[in-house]
Enzyme design. Structure first.
Site, PDB file in Angstrom:
ATOM      1  N   TYR B 159       0.774  -1.306   0.103  1.00 25.00           N
ATOM      2  CA  TYR B 159      -0.175   0.022  -0.057  1.00 25.00           C
ATOM      3  C   TYR B 159       1.282   1.653  -0.104  1.00 25.00           C
ATOM      4  CZ  TYR B 159      -3.000   2.992   2.042  1.00 25.00           C
ATOM      5  OH  TYR B 159      -4.063   4.783   2.017  1.00 25.00           O
ATOM      6  N   ALA B 161       3.925   1.391  -1.312  1.00 27.64           N
ATOM      7  CA  ALA B 161       4.772   1.742  -2.329  1.00 27.64           C
ATOM      8  C   ALA B 161       3.793   2.346  -3.347  1.00 27.64           C
ATOM      9  CB  ALA B 161       5.317   0.332  -2.394  1.00 27.64           C
TER      10      ALA B 161
END
Lengths: 75, 254
Positions: B159, B161
């Site tokens: 998430y 990233a």
């Protein structure tokens, strides 16, 4: 790919409203700028799997010169 | 006339308008006088939104699953501008959040996360930046990221990233679109009390909330707090702000 289809693809890549013709000078195309050159490199790669060096695109003066970069793949 | 003022001619697409920040933003922009195209997957949620709107005649609903045809999103945005008029704003507030530790994370889960959280945002931005679609100078894109993009936490590698990718993209798109007068920013909200946090009581336990309250100088925020910032970034009052990733977290990251 025929010439008409190629002109449509270039028009779309340039996000241009007006149609393009083979004889048009690139300098007369409002959308023709450094990002347009990069977009053309990407377009040639997508359409013909050809990596056209940026210098070759910069040497083009007319739309027809762009067509010649496709190495005979535009009929 | 204040630079914050809007008119019906300001047509703003809000992707992910059915809940949370997207919903609060759509209602706020509508209240401020803009025409809002509210997009989400769930028709019934969008109809609820229209019922809540102060000016329902200026809130248009478009049911769309963004992940179903990411390739076609630029064309879809083009179609919206043909239907409603040229767009002056885009808010990307769609996305999924899953807590998956790295050791349990599959490539497919990672791809699914990036499909909606990042790829869809990029393709919508591409569609919006088409000069045949937007109103040119003064138009603005706001991508809803998360403070998770800049603050590590166990279980959210995928998430965070995907949100970090959004922030990076915002900076580069700002350089590219600035020449056409388009501004691009991302907002990074911290913990907000939303319907999702209410629903995830097993994750956001009372103990967790109490800790957040302790760690946040201004206490937990609401979706409206984030919507206020987004509305500002869409307005003329922020006309010299672009390429920024703006944290809004009540001071939690200090």
């Amino acid at each position: 790919m025929d010439k008409k289809e190629f002109l449509e693809q270039v028009k779309e890549a340039l996000q241009r409203e007006e149609d393009l013709s083979e004889s048009m000078a690139l300098s007369d195309i409002e959308e023709w700028d450094s990002l347009a050159v990069l977009s053309m490199m990407s377009l040639f790669d997508q359409l013909f799997s050809v990596n056209v060096p940026i210098e070759q695109i910069n040497k083009c003066s007319r739309v027809s010169d762009l067509m010649s970069l496709a190495g005979g793949m535009i009929k | 006339m204040s630079r914050r003022d809007r008119s019906k001619e300001d047509i703003i697409l809000v992707a992910g308008a059915s809940s949370g920040i997207g919903r609060a933003t759509a209602l706020m922009l509508n209240r401020e006088g803009a025409s809002v195209i509210a997009c989400a997957r769930r028709q019934e949620k969008l109809e609820e939104l229209k019922d809540l709107a102060q000016r329902p005649d200026a809130l248009f609903i478009e049911t769309k699953d963004l992940a179903s045809d990411i390739f076609g999103l630029p064309q879809w945005v083009h179609g919206l501008s043909n239907k409603y008029g040229r767009l002056s704003g885009l808010v990307f507030s769609a996305g999924i959040q899953k807590i998956v530790p790295l050791k349990a994370l599959t490539l497919q889960q990672l791809r699914d996360m990036f499909e909606i959280n990042f790829f869809a945002a990029m393709m919508l931005s591409k569609g919006f930046c088409d000069k045949r679609v937007n109103t040119g100078k003064g138009s603005s894109i706001v991508l809803v990221s998360s403070v998770a993009a800049v603050r590590g936490e166990a279980g959210i590698a995928a998430y965070s990233a995907s949100k970090g990718a959004l922030d990076s993209a915002a900076r580069s798109i700002a350089c590219e679109a600035g020449r056409d007068g388009i501004r691009v920013n991302s907002v990074l909200p911290g913990f907000l009390k939303t319907e999702m946090t209410e629903k995830w009581k097993d994750v956001y336990t009372d103990g967790y909330i109490a800790q957040i309250e302790k760690d946040t100088p201004l206490g937990p925020g609401s979706a409206e707090d984030a919507a206020d910032l987004i509305a500002f970034l869409l307005s003329g009052a922020s006309s010299w702000i672009t390429g920024q990733n703006i944290v809004i977290d009540g001071g939690a990251s200090l």
